[in-house]
Design an enzyme around this catalytic site. Structure first.
Site: not given
Ligand code: SER
Length: 319
Positions: A10, A13-14, A36, A144, A148
């Protein structure tokens, strides 16, 4: 010469983009393999090894692990909060099965250490909102957050059961200028800078007083490297550590930006991301990270705003 081989999954990504750069500086370009789903066309990604990797494709994973024999793996591939709410099944599939596939390949190929990010999204509406402690009621209500939290439990499980040395941080909202954010609820705090510099106005998708914990990207990279490099006995929490820099709301951030760009205007048009933000803490107690492995942030809110504006101004004026 570095004995470590680092694989970043990945990478584009950011977090992965900035981490790739820092890891190349530490281990040398040749020892850092970025990966990626697709390779972007840019010099940066041509300067070091790059593999196309789909974390849901076990054969693909085996090929890459067997080719490079990584000793350290950063597994960053995930669907973030807002994107996962739009595709709940895909969010679970990518975030969970991707994690299992990488954990299992890491055991099979003898990876020494893994970093995997968790998030403030593990917390939910029943969690105490202010200075949220490491251990408290954790009932996430987003896909999400659920992935996690489940992932955190499996980090601890794989460590206890298989001795897999996984380390993890609960990232707050991350703000950086080097890469574009991708589908997060906290991403307004990145978009706002771009719009302030380009158009002098921004319409925020969260309400003005929505306080969220945040961290500037250089500090996020520092925390990630520090926990990954820390001696094993210092890592006392094998699920995931609370981590934070500072907290602010959109209206506070807008005021700070106005101090640099006086004619900047913000307006508000909250959407479905407001409910996600409201289920998360406003501030985080990261005492354990500070005590166990010496976490310390360098940037406060004012320092972050100044640095973002300086760097993005330089970028836009050179375009
Ligand atoms: N920055 C993430 C989000 O907003 C949170 O871990 O999904």
């Amino acid at each position: 010469m570095s004995k470590e081989k680092v694989l970043i999954i990945g990478s584009c990504g950011q977090v992965g983009t900035e981490l790739s750069e820092s890891l190349r500086n530490i281990y040398g370009n040749f020892n850092v393999i970025s990966s990626d789903l697709k390779k972007p066309q840019s010099d940066f990604w041509n300067q070091a090894p790059f593999e196309t990797l789909n974390v849901l494709d076990k054969k693909n994973i085996s090929e890459i692990f067997s080719k490079h024999k990584p000793s350290i793996v950063f597994h960053l591939a995930a669907l973030l909060s807002a994107t996962a709410e739009k595709n709940p099944k895909q969010g679970w599939e990518l975030n969970m099965n991707g994690l299992f596939n990488i954990f299992d390949a890491s055991i099979d190929f003898g990876v020494k250490r893994i970093f995997w990010p968790s998030s403030i999204a593990v917390f939910g509406p029943t969690t105490p909102k202010i200075n949220t402690p490491q251990k408290c009621i954790i009932e996430p209500n987003t896909v999400y957050g659920i992935t996690k939290l489940t992932g955190e439990r499996y980090c601890e499980y794989y460590f206890n059961r298989y001795g897999l040395d996984v380390r993890s941080l609960r990232y707050p909202g991350l703000i950086g200028y080097k890469s574009d954010p991708g589908g997060g609820t906290t991403d307004y705090a990145v978009e706002i800078f771009h719009e302030a510099l380009k158009n002098k106005r921004y319409t925020c998708f969260l309400k003005p007083d929505t306080n969220l914990p945040m961290l500037y990207m250089p500090d996020a990279v520092k925390a990630t490297l520090d926990i990954t490099h820390a001696a094993s006995e210092k890592i006392k929490i094998r699920s995931s550590y609370n981590l934070s820099g500072f907290s602010f709301s959109p209206s506070i951030l807008a005021q700070k930006i106005k101090n640099h760009i006086p004619d900047f205007e913000i307006s508000y048009n909250p959407d479905q991301r407001q409910a996600i933000a409201e289920s998360w803490p406003g501030s985080i107690d990261d005492f354990d990270a500070r005590q166990d492995w010496g976490w310390q942030n360098d940037y406060d809110l004012d320092g972050m705003v100044k640095d973002m504006i300086e760097n993005l101004t330089a970028r836009y004026s050179s375009m």
